[in-house]
Design an enzyme around this catalytic site. Structure first.
Site, PDB file in Angstrom:
ATOM      1  N   HIS A  24      64.596  35.933  42.853  1.00  0.00           N
ATOM      2  CA  HIS A  24      63.330  37.322  43.569  1.00  0.00           C
ATOM      3  C   HIS A  24      63.480  37.130  44.616  1.00  0.00           C
ATOM      4  O   HIS A  24      63.878  36.316  45.766  1.00  0.00           O
ATOM      5  CB  HIS A  24      62.310  36.210  43.232  1.00  0.00           C
ATOM      6  N   CYS A  25      63.533  38.641  45.238  1.00  0.00           N
ATOM      7  CA  CYS A  25      63.774  39.001  46.545  1.00  0.00           C
ATOM      8  C   CYS A  25      62.396  39.199  47.182  1.00  0.00           C
ATOM      9  O   CYS A  25      61.991  40.273  46.730  1.00  0.00           O
ATOM     10  CB  CYS A  25      64.295  40.397  46.809  1.00  0.00           C
ATOM     11  N   PRO A  26      62.207  38.623  48.057  1.00  0.00           N
ATOM     12  CA  PRO A  26      60.277  38.604  49.033  1.00  0.00           C
ATOM     13  C   PRO A  26      61.152  40.246  49.962  1.00  0.00           C
ATOM     14  O   PRO A  26      59.563  40.632  49.839  1.00  0.00           O
ATOM     15  CB  PRO A  26      60.529  37.310  49.614  1.00  0.00           C
TER      16      PRO A  26
END
Length: 360
Positions: free
Chosen positions: A187-189
C-alpha cells in the site's frame, strides 16, 4: 461497692469479646462470598487468555498481533487519512519544480546553449513531464484489482480471515484499504492506493520516470546551483552585492530545485532499483518475504525453492510492461499507454518447463 465495679467491668469485657468474635466471623464470611464471586470471573478470563495461544494453529506471533492490534489500527487509519495529504504534497512539490524550471532554468538554457541543445532539452523535458504526469494519474486512479465476491467458481488457495472470502493466488489483504488485492505489492501512501495487478506497471513507470526527471534536473541545473549558492553566500559579505528581489528569489529557487531533485533522485532511485530487482525475479514485495521463509523451510528438508511465477528476467519485464512484440517497447513503454496487464490476476500460468513449481 468494689464487687459491683468488678462485675460491671467483667460484663463490659465479655460483651466486647462477643462483639469482636462476631465481627471476625462476619469478615470471614464476607471474604468467602467475595472469593466465591471472583473465582468464576478469574476462571473465565484465564480461559480467554489461554484461548489466544493454547491452539495448534496459533503461536506467540498471534499473541503479539492481538496485543499490538490497537497500534496497527491507529497506523492504518492514519495512513488512510494522510494519504490525501501525501498526494497533495507530491502534486505541490512537482508543480513547484516545473514552475521553477520554466521561470528560472529554461530562460538561462535558452540564453546559454546552442539551438540544437535547447531543442533537445525542451523535447526531453516535456516528454519526461508527460510520462510522469500520465503514470502518476493512472497509478492513483486505477483500481489494483479485487477478487470477485459474487462468483463461487474462483480458484483460490486459501480463505481471507478478514473478508471471509476465497483468496486467489498472489492475493493478500490490505489492512489500510480493508479489502483483498490481486497480486498485492504494497500500500503506497504517496498514491493513496494499493499497488496491485492492474496498476503495478503504472506505479513502476512513475518511479522510473520521476527518478529520470529528478536526475535530469539535478545534472542540468548543477552549474546554476553553484552560481546561485555562491551568490547567496556573497550576501553575507561587507559590503553585500546589490541584488534585486527577483534575483535573490531566483537564487533561492534554484538552490531549492537542486536540493529537492537530488534528494528525491537518491531516495526514489533506491526504491526503483529495489522494485526492478523484484520484477526481474518475478516477485512482489509481499512475496519476497514469503519466498524467503519458504526457501529456509525447504532448505532444512534438503529441497530447493523455485518461484512458480518466475519466467526469466527479460520475460518478467515483458509480462509487466505488456510487451508482445518489438514495437511495444516504444508504444507501451516509451509512450503513454493504457493497455491492460497480462492475465486477469486470478489465475496464473506456471513456467512450461517445470512440472513441480514449488520445490525440487
Amino acid at each position: 461497692m468494689g464487687g459491683a465495679t468488678r462485675s460491671w467491668r467483667w460484663l463490659v469485657a465479655r460483651v466486647m469479646r462477643v462483639l469482636l468474635h462476631w465481627s471476625r466471623l462476619c469478615c470471614w464470611s464476607r471474604r468467602g462470598q467475595l472469593a466465591r464471586k471472583l473465582r468464576p470471573l478469574w476462571r473465565y478470563w484465564l480461559l480467554v487468555l489461554k484461548s489466544l495461544y493454547y491452539n495448534s494453529l496459533c503461536d506467540s506471533d498471534t499473541v503479539l498481533d492481538a496485543v499490538f492490534e490497537p497500534i496497527y489500527w491507529l497506523v492504518d487509519n492514519l495512513t488512510r487519512w494522510f494519504g490525501v495529504a501525501f498526494v497533495c504534497l507530491v502534486v505541490a512539490l512537482t508543480s513547484s519544480v516545473v514552475i521553477i524550471v520554466y521561470m528560472c532554468v529554461l530562460p538561462l538554457i535558452v540564453e546559454t546553449y546552442s539551438p540544437l541543445r535547447v531543442l533537445t532539452h525542451i523535447i526531453y523535458g516535456h516528454w519526461n513531464l508527460v510520462m510522469v504526469t500520465f503514470h502518476y494519474y493512472k497509478a492513483t486512479h486505477t483500481s489494483p484489482g479485487n477478487p470477485p465476491q459474487e462468483r463461487r467458481d474462483v480458484p483460490s488457495v486459501t480463505m481471507c480471515k478478514k473478508c471471509i472470502a476465497p483468496k486467489p493466488a498472489r492475493t493478500h489483504h490490505c489492512s489500510v484499504c480493508n479489502r483483498c488485492i490481486l497480486k498485492m505489492d504494497h500500500h503506497c501512501p504517496w498514491l493513496n492506493n494499493c499497488v496491485g495487478h492492474f496498476n503495478h506497471r503504472y506505479f513502476f513507470c512513475f518511479c522510473v520516470y520521476m527518478t529520470l526527471g529528478c536526475v535530469y534536473c539535478s545534472i542540468s541545473s548543477f552549474d546554476m546551483f553553484v552560481d546561485a549558492y555562491n551568490a547567496i553566500e556573497s550576501t553575507y559579505q561587507t559590503p553585500a552585492p546589490d541584488y534585486t528581489f527577483t534575483e535573490r528569489l531566483s537564487h533561492k529557487s534554484i538552490v531549492y530545485l537542486w536540493v529537492l531533485t537530488s534528494s528525491v533522485a537518491v531516495a526514489l532511485g533506491g526504491l526503483t532499483l529495489w522494485h526492478f530487482i523484484l520484477i526481474m525475479r518475478g516477485e512482489t514485495s509481499v512475496e519476497r518475504h514469503i519466498n524467503r521463509k519458504e526457501s529456509k523451510r525447504l532448505a532444512q528438508l534438503g529441497k530447493v525453492f523455485r518461484n512458480p511465477y518466475h519466467f526469466g528476467r527479460v520475460n518478467n519485464l515483458k509480462i509487466l510492461f505488456g510487451v508482445e512484440k518489438r514495437s511495444h517497447w516504444v508504444t507501451r513503454v516509451l509512450l503513454p499507454s493504457s493497455h491492460p496487464p497480462h492475465g486477469d490476476g486470478i489465475t496464473w500460468d506456471a513456467p512450461p518447463h517445470r512440472t513441480d513449481p514449488m520445490a525440487i
